[in-house]
Design a protein around this motif. Structure first.
Motif, PDB file in Angstrom:
ATOM      1  N   LEU A 181       0.988  -1.441  -0.159  1.00 38.67           N
ATOM      2  CA  LEU A 181      -0.002   0.228   0.434  1.00 38.67           C
ATOM      3  C   LEU A 181       0.870   1.332  -0.218  1.00 38.67           C
ATOM      4  N   GLY A 182       2.339   1.461   0.485  1.00 44.22           N
ATOM      5  CA  GLY A 182       2.513   2.224   1.073  1.00 44.22           C
ATOM      6  C   GLY A 182       3.602   2.267   2.164  1.00 44.22           C
ATOM      7  N   LEU A 183       4.434   4.029   2.455  1.00 46.00           N
ATOM      8  CA  LEU A 183       5.328   3.818   3.065  1.00 46.00           C
ATOM      9  C   LEU A 183       4.946   4.464   4.577  1.00 46.00           C
ATOM     10  N   HIS A 184       5.489   4.278   5.612  1.00 49.29           N
ATOM     11  CA  HIS A 184       5.162   4.160   6.985  1.00 49.29           C
ATOM     12  C   HIS A 184       6.907   4.635   7.889  1.00 49.29           C
ATOM     13  N   PHE A 185       6.651   6.208   8.687  1.00 43.99           N
ATOM     14  CA  PHE A 185       7.427   6.638   9.376  1.00 43.99           C
ATOM     15  C   PHE A 185       7.002   6.830  10.501  1.00 43.99           C
ATOM     16  N   HIS A 186       8.373   6.976  12.124  1.00 44.22           N
ATOM     17  CA  HIS A 186       7.518   7.271  12.679  1.00 44.22           C
ATOM     18  C   HIS A 186       9.173   8.142  13.268  1.00 44.22           C
ATOM     19  N   ILE A 187       9.048   9.752  13.299  1.00 43.90           N
ATOM     20  CA  ILE A 187      10.695   9.603  14.363  1.00 43.90           C
ATOM     21  C   ILE A 187      10.818  10.425  15.633  1.00 43.90           C
ATOM     22  N   GLY A 188       9.855  10.038  16.244  1.00 43.41           N
ATOM     23  CA  GLY A 188      10.087  10.244  17.811  1.00 43.41           C
ATOM     24  C   GLY A 188       7.998  10.676  18.272  1.00 43.41           C
ATOM     25  N   SER A 189       8.658  10.439  19.759  1.00 44.33           N
ATOM     26  CA  SER A 189       7.257  11.327  20.447  1.00 44.33           C
ATOM     27  C   SER A 189       7.895  12.242  21.067  1.00 44.33           C
ATOM     28  N   GLN A 190       6.827  13.666  21.775  1.00 45.35           N
ATOM     29  CA  GLN A 190       6.786  14.827  22.109  1.00 45.35           C
ATOM     30  C   GLN A 190       7.628  16.030  21.859  1.00 45.35           C
ATOM     31  N   ILE A 191       6.908  15.686  20.120  1.00 50.90           N
ATOM     32  CA  ILE A 191       7.913  16.777  19.218  1.00 50.90           C
ATOM     33  C   ILE A 191       6.824  18.034  19.648  1.00 50.90           C
ATOM     34  N   LEU A 192       7.419  19.177  19.507  1.00 56.30           N
ATOM     35  CA  LEU A 192       6.771  20.537  19.653  1.00 56.30           C
ATOM     36  C   LEU A 192       7.159  21.515  18.784  1.00 56.30           C
ATOM     37  N   ASP A 193       8.864  21.050  18.283  1.00 60.64           N
ATOM     38  CA  ASP A 193       9.165  21.830  17.403  1.00 60.64           C
ATOM     39  C   ASP A 193       8.669  21.476  15.460  1.00 60.64           C
TER      40      ASP A 193
END
Length: 382
Positions: A181-193
């Motif tokens: 189907l496609g691509l999945h990403f996740h770079i981290g948590s508690q990101i405010l920037d």
């Protein structure tokens, strides 16, 4: 929260209080944003909070879910979520968990390795089913957050390296029981920037160009979650800036015609609506410091010990006439790390006082354990 004090007195501390009105307001704000971005689909990250009452409210709002275990899939199904809105990620999916997802007919598996892809194909074949998959790609994009919750760097255990992306996709095309189907990403948590999400968009655009040059079509772009909350200002900023979050992707992500964007917000949805309510057992004045010893401990809320996190601490009493004091707020666990705050300035505390540790709706109750043979805290939504 003082207006809830009479209700709190009826309950055995420590416990989690979930503010239904704030949760409902948060869900409404998100739905209003999604109306502006119809190509975007939200999957609530169950790992943030799996309290059944909370899940039911999120289900009624029409969202899907992001699960990282078979237990979470079952919890979501029990709460009434549509299996066609369930995505399942995780580096170590057991066979029974994959089979659960296949039997339920979930939307897709976010695959994190070539060996996992082979097993999903094999298990789907045994059932005569087709498993839909997205590949979790490690984009090697850092996030301005705690090292323990950064997930998008090459050194992290998550995802498939960008260099192996095309090989994995071509392998998926050749497997009889897999639909890519496609691509999945996740770079981290508690990101405010928002710059971190902009950097992710740039990387996704690069990868899309690469795939398009090879005539590889992608239907789904799953950008993961990661949006943080204002731990230092729960009353001033009770609802995150979802409009800015969704607008960042709308502005910077170069979608192809017909592509869907999926996201997996957890903390941002439930973080601010929860508080850990605890009671003062003792006030101890030592030679060097004064301690407020409460009946909640790191077994109930581990974030301060695990991440050196700070939760706003509020005394739920009439503080008129009480002097301001400086305390270390600690729990009863037999560990020196069982500390909620050091040198916390707050009104004079007394035995029996109720205290709220704010912004505890995410990664609070769900991460509780029974260390020291303590009972698990209960969670109440009202």
């Amino acid at each position: 929260m003082l207006n809830k004090k009479d209700k709190f007195k009826e309950l055995q501390t420590p416990f989690y209080y979930y503010d239904k009105a704030l949760l409902d307001d948060t869900l409404q704000v998100i739905n209003n944003c999604l109306k502006e971005y119809p190509q975007c689909h939200l999957h609530y990250a169950v790992k943030a909070n799996a309290n059944p009452a909370v899940l039911k409210e999120i289900q009624k709002a029409g969202f899907g879910v992001d699960c990282v275990s078979g237990g979470e899939i079952q919890q979501a199904l029990d709460a009434g979520f549509d299996a066609k809105k369930i995505v399942y990620a995780g580096v170590g999916k057991a066979d029974w968990e994959i089979n659960l997802g296949l039997d339920a007919g979930i939307f897709c598996f976010n695959v994190e390795s070539e060996s996992e892809l082979q097993i999903i194909n094999e298990l789907a074949g045994e059932k005569g089913k087709i498993a839909c998959v997205c590949f979790r790609i490690n984009p090697n994009v850092g996030a301005h957050t705690h090292a323990n919750i950064t997930t998008g760097l090459a050194e992290n255990k998550f995802g498939i390296a960008m260099e192996d992306m095309e090989l994995a996709i071509r392998e998926a095309y050749e497997l009889p029981n897999i639909e890519f189907l496609g691509l999945h990403f996740h770079i981290g948590s508690q990101i405010l920037d928002m710059g971190d999400f902009e950097a992710l968009c740039s990387r996704i655009n690069e990868l899309q160009d690469r795939l398009e040059a090879q005539d590889i079509k992608v239907k789904v772009i799953n950008v993961g979650g990661g949006l943080g909350i204002a731990y230092n200002d729960p009353d001033g900023k009770p609802i995150p800036d979802f409009e800015k979050y969704f607008a960042t992707y709308a502005k910077n992500l170069k979608l192809r015609e017909g592509q869907e964007v999926h996201c997996e917000l957890g903390r941002a949805v439930v973080g601010q609506m929860g508080s850990l309510i605890t009671r003062v057992l003792y006030v101890k004045h030592a030679h060097v410091k004064s301690f407020v010893i409460v009946d909640a401990g790191m077994s109930d809320l581990i974030r301060p010990a695990l991440y050196d996190a700070h939760h706003d601490i509020q005394l739920l009493e009439d503080c008129e006439g009480r002097e301001m004091c400086t305390y270390d707020v600690v729990g009863p666990i037999c560990e020196s790390s069982d500390v909620f705050a050091k040198d916390e300035k707050m009104p004079e505390c007394r035995r029996g006082d109720l205290i709220a540790l704010r912004s505890a709706g995410a990664y609070g109750e769900i991460m509780a354990c029974q260390y020291n043979c303590r009972k698990l805290p209960k969670g109440y939504l009202f």
